[in-house]
Design a protein around this motif. Structure first.
Motif: not given
Length: 558
Positions: A459-461, A489-498
């Motif tokens: 629901h948040a693609p 999200l595989r093609e849209t993620l630019v910033h990921l904070n883990l």
């Protein structure tokens, strides 16, 4: 209750008109939302009769789109200085009868109405308070308003006589009833002696029968054939119904209701244009036009703008321009007052920071319904009780949502936020979530599980930035969900904070190579991740190598 069964005294529905000047009013339909898909022009059945979500007017409801029901004018509180005068000329909406009036037009003081301390321009008007109407409060209960005692009526013969109390009236009615019942035995006994031969059933009372009872020991039911109600509010029993002719008072008849005025749709007057020049005390105008002054004001801080608004009325109107307020910060305030909420709505900011504040659910819902152009909303540190207002407020333009360190958030609460709204209107078949257009989502410190993460992917693609730092349940399976071939999200993620996710291990690092657009990966404070494995990932990278300004922080220049 249907609209056809509502009487003339019921609250009329006020239709909000468009301002025809904001960005939402001048644009065309998107053709993609569930309201557009229902329109006949886009092939829908045309049952919902709603406008496009992106064409909802962003102008504030009060005071620009409402006028007084009595005088027909808008709010004029900016034209006076005193507090009482400002209140008398401001528009107030009653939460019971939903009428919008100037308190000054009612010829009543401020103390005669019950003012809502949480929401601006809302009160319980003096007329509803005096009539004892009810208003809805939390939990679905009703709060009954006490009637104010009426002043004593003055007569022509003498001074004013105070009205009797309700207890006094009940006592007088009881005395009159006792006097009537005392006359019954004499009347019934004389009638029984004269009519004993002609009427075998008799109408007299025996010694063991109570006054007012029939011979079978039961009083006739209310509304029966032997009982009728007089015009004066007295109930009588016919002699032939098994009892004597009795009548007792039931209290005075209610006074006739005053005639109600015809209600109609209140349409706002056209808004007066702002002055293009600044008048001076000498009578002439300042040589700089309004556009030049706005360019000067854009270099001032919010505190300096508030100082400029106190200079004159013209500057006060100019400083309300929403181009001067792209972002408003109300963070770390214990409580939000109605003037603060009104100021936010009048400025129409694109970004609003309410982090670590004591905002209530009612206040947040009031704000979100009037800030349709809001693009960034920060609610970190607030309670879930207030944040749950997001589930019932439309946010068509929202692009950034910050929910870091929300208190008392479980998997079920996140499910309520991520799931699409329930189908409550005929013809609505849209299943998209409320966060469909959000590009950046911050969920640090929440108890996010893989079940909620699956709903997030569905629901948040369109997320390009996702913050899952310090989420205790995020591990290697969560990274596999984010980078799976079926994940949008595989093609849209630019910033990921883990950062701070202690369940991550070295086995999940090769999975990040599936994200070709990844530019920033924060893995700091992850205990089970080795610096050597992070260095190997930085050297290989998805399409190209990363640089590591800090340990376990991977950056790539765009």
């Amino acid at each position: 209750m249907s609209s056809s069964s509502r009487g003339p005294g019921a609250g009329a529905r006020r239709r909000r008109t468009r301002c025809r000047r904001c960005r939402a009013c001048v644009r065309t339909e998107c053709g993609d939302c569930h309201f557009c898909r229902d329109m006949k022009k886009f092939g829908g059945p045309g049952r919902m009769k709603q406008s496009c979500l992106l064409r909802q007017c962003t102008a504030p409801v009060l005071p620009h789109t409402a006028v007084c029901l009595l005088c027909g004018e808008a709010g004029k509180e900016d034209t006076v200085e005193g507090e009482e005068e400002k209140f008398g000329l401001s528009l107030m909406e009653c939460t019971i009868c939903n009428e919008i009036v100037h308190p000054g037009c009612l010829k009543m003081g401020k103390a005669e109405g019950v003012i809502n301390s949480e929401i601006p321009n809302c009160w319980e008007c003096p007329r509803c308070t005096q009539e004892g109407r009810t208003s809805k409060v939390k939990g679905g209960r009703e709060r009954h308003l006490k009637k104010k005692p009426k002043p004593p009526m003055a007569s022509a013969e003498g001074p004013a006589v105070p009205s009797p109390s309700p207890q006094r009236e009940k006592l007088e009615r009881f005395k009159r009833m006792c006097q009537l019942l005392e006359r019954v035995p004499d009347t019934s006994s004389s009638s029984s002696d004269s009519d004993s031969d002609s009427d075998s059933s008799g109408t007299s009372l025996s010694e063991d029968e109570a006054p007012g009872e029939a011979r079978n020991g039961r009083r006739p039911a209310r509304g029966s054939s032997g009982e009728k109600e007089n015009r004066g509010g007295r109930r009588a029993i016919r002699p032939g119904s098994g009892g004597p002719l009795l009548s007792w008072p039931l209290g005075p008849a209610p006074p006739p209701r005053p005639p109600q005025l015809e209600r109609h749709v209140v349409r706002p007057p056209p808004r007066s244009p702002e002055p293009d020049t600044l008048p001076l005390a000498a009578g002439s105008d300042h040589p700089l036009p309004r556009a030049a002054w706005l360019r000067v004001f854009q270099h001032l801080s919010p505190r300096e703008l508030c100082v400029c608004m106190r200079v004159c009325r013209t500057w006060s109107r100019w400083c309300y321009d929403k181009r001067l307020w792209p972002r408003m910060d109300l963070s770390r305030r214990k409580s939000l007052t109605p003037p603060m909420l009104s100021g936010v709505v009048r400025r129409q900011p694109r970004a609003l920071d309410l982090s670590w504040t004591g905002v209530s659910k009612k206040q947040l819902m009031w704000l979100l319904n009037r800030l349709q152009g809001l693009q960034e909303l920060v609610l970190s540190g607030c309670s879930w009780l207030s944040v749950s207002a997001l589930g019932s407020a439309p946010l068509p333009a929202l692009r950034l949502l910050d929910l870091r360190w929300i208190e008392d958030v479980k998997d079920s609460q996140l499910r309520e936020l991520l799931l699409p709204p329930p189908d409550t209107k005929p013809g609505q078949t849209e299943s998209r979530g409320r966060l469909q257009g959000v590009a950046e989502l911050r969920l640090a410190g929440l108890e996010l599980t893989d079940a909620s993460l699956r709903l997030l992917l569905r629901h948040a693609p369109q997320l390009s930035a996702l913050d899952l730092s310090h989420c205790a349940h995020v591990g290697d399976p969560s990274v596999h969900l984010l980078t799976a071939p079926t994940s949008p999200l595989r093609e849209t993620l630019v910033h990921l904070n883990l950062a701070g996710c202690h369940r991550l291990t070295d086995h999940c690092l090769p999975l990040f190579r599936r994200c070709p657009r990844l530019r920033r990966l924060d893995l700091r404070s992850c205990r089970q991740l080795s610096p050597e494995a992070c260095a190997r990932l930085a050297a290989a990278g998805p399409p190209g190598p990363f640089r590591c300004p800090e340990e376990k922080l991977l950056l790539k220049d765009s």
